[in-house]
Structures are given as structure tokens and as C-alpha cells.
Design an enzyme around this catalytic site. Sequence first.
Site, PDB file in Angstrom:
ATOM      1  N   SER A  89      40.770 126.119  21.814  1.00 44.48           N
ATOM      2  CA  SER A  89      41.756 126.104  22.897  1.00 44.48           C
ATOM      3  C   SER A  89      41.666 124.856  23.761  1.00 44.48           C
ATOM      4  CB  SER A  89      41.587 127.345  23.783  1.00 44.48           C
ATOM      5  OG  SER A  89      41.680 128.516  23.016  1.00 44.48           O
ATOM      6  N   HIS A 103      39.712 125.859  29.051  1.00 45.44           N
ATOM      7  CA  HIS A 103      41.076 125.334  29.042  1.00 45.44           C
ATOM      8  C   HIS A 103      41.231 124.181  30.031  1.00 45.44           C
ATOM      9  CE1 HIS A 103      42.467 129.575  27.568  1.00 45.44           C
ATOM     10  NE2 HIS A 103      41.805 128.892  26.650  1.00 45.44           N
TER      11      HIS A 103
END
Length: 308
Positions: A144, A195
Site C-alpha cells: 500500500s 500509507h
Amino acid sequence: MQPRQRGVNLGLLLLVSQLFQVGFDNIPPATLITMGLNIYLFLLPIKPLMDVCISVDKIWNGQDWGRLLYSVFHHADDWHLYFNMVSLLYKGIKLEQRLGTRWFAYILSVFSAMTGVVYLVLEMLLAEVMKDHSYKFQCAVGFSGVLFALKVVNNCDSPGGITYVMGIPVQKQYACWAELVAIHLIAPGSSFVGHLSGILVGLLYTKGPLKILMEACADGLSSTYSRQQNRFDSQGHSGYNDVRDGASNHRTSYTGGMTEEEQLEEAIRASLNEYGVHNNRRRSDTFGRPGRLSDEEIRQRRIYRFAK
């Protein structure tokens, strides 16, 4: 990070179906290889998830630096893999076609390492600022962070465009921040710091010095390779090859289609002519005739030579 569940991997089946719909011929090589690596390590992981996840405690205190690489290509479950790989599929098709396979593969390699490093720095800062050492033990896996970095790069070229996040129109240059918040609200178990690390790496590339450093390293490696290649070509073509070809041509002039006696005569002729060229120049200059020996002179010298 939740442990991987056993059973029917519906997310994996949907991912394979998505790949067939797009068509393998339409997926650029670096993107396809990266997806294949993630799928392979999901089916056959190197180690259990708790032995590959990234955290300050495991890497800094445990000195397990391999986690910086392993953690990126492992996923908690099939749905985690599905969403990440579908995102990589469409981002990769756009970016790899625009940047080229070599540079895109280079970006993937650097981003994979950088997101882990930035993640560790952020977790250490949070532990110190918040006075909460639990941040040093938070363990994360998945692609991610790299995907958020790629999103920043992809949106950099069209900052004025509009995209939709949960049905809300957002300018592309701010889309990564909106998605960061949206994903954390929808999936609280996801790694917010992971993230965020990806976004910061993307900004280091688009707004900071990372791209310049990458280009400098690529130019340095290219120059080194070019010098080595030129040195090899120089030695190969003007050295060994020329000597070999010259010897081959010289040998062919002696043996091509001639008997042993004719070969001997031609060898003597060449040897005597070479001697005449170097040692009879003064005679050529004096009498105005070339230094090459006549057939009669060669015959007489050959008789004289063997009569000794």
C-alpha cells in the site's frame, strides 16, 4: 495487522479474473512481474507474517533488516492482496507506458525500500512525541505504501484534474490525502502510518530531491557501464580481433589452393620482398626503380639460400 485466514481465497480469484479481463498482453512487463511476485509470495510466503512485518522493534532493536524488503511483498489476506494489486494494475499501466519499463522498475525498487525507511522514522517520531512506545511495536505488511507513492507521481502530471473519493469530487493533487483519510475511516485496521509514508516518498520524488538523486545514480551507473563497454570493445576490436584477422589473412595468402612447394616459394617471396622494401629503399631512390625484387632475383637468391 490481522493474521492470514485460511479457506477459499475469493479475493485472489477475483484478481485473476481481473487480469484475464485486462489481458496479459496489455500489462507492461515491470507491472506484470511485480504483481506476479506479490501473488507468488501470498501463495508461498517466505516466512509467517509476524516474521516479515516491519516495525521499529523488529528492525532497529532486532537488527532484522530483511523485513524492509519482505514486508512490502507480503499481504495479510486475499482481499488485502486484491485491492493492492488492482490498484497497481491500473497505476502501472499508466505510469510504465509513460515513463518506460526500466525507469518504472527503478521507481518501484526505490519506493519499496524508501517507504519502509520513512515508516520507521515516522513510528519513532510518534513514539517520542506521543510518549507512547507502543508505536515501536506496530507491525505492518503490504504494498500500500508504494501505491500511495505511485499515486502522488501519477497525479503530479495533472494537478488540475478532478477525481472522486467516496463520491466526493477532489482535485487530483489532493486525492492521495483524501484517500488516506477515507481508507482509515473505512478500514481502521489499515496502517495509517504506512500509507502516509508512501505519500511522503511520492512527494520526495515529485517535489523533493529524490528524483534528482535517482537520476544522478542512474547516470553514474550508465557512464560506468559505457566506459567498461568501450574499454572492452576497444580491446576486442582493435587488439585481439585485428591480430587474429591479420594472421588469418596472412596465412590464407600462403595456403589458399597451393601445393607445399608453391607455399614455400610464396613464403620466400614474401620474406624477400619485405626485406627488399626495408633495405633497398636507397637503391630505389638512387636508380629510380622500385625496391621489389624481380622473379629472377628471387629465384637466384632462393638457389643461393638452399645451396649454403
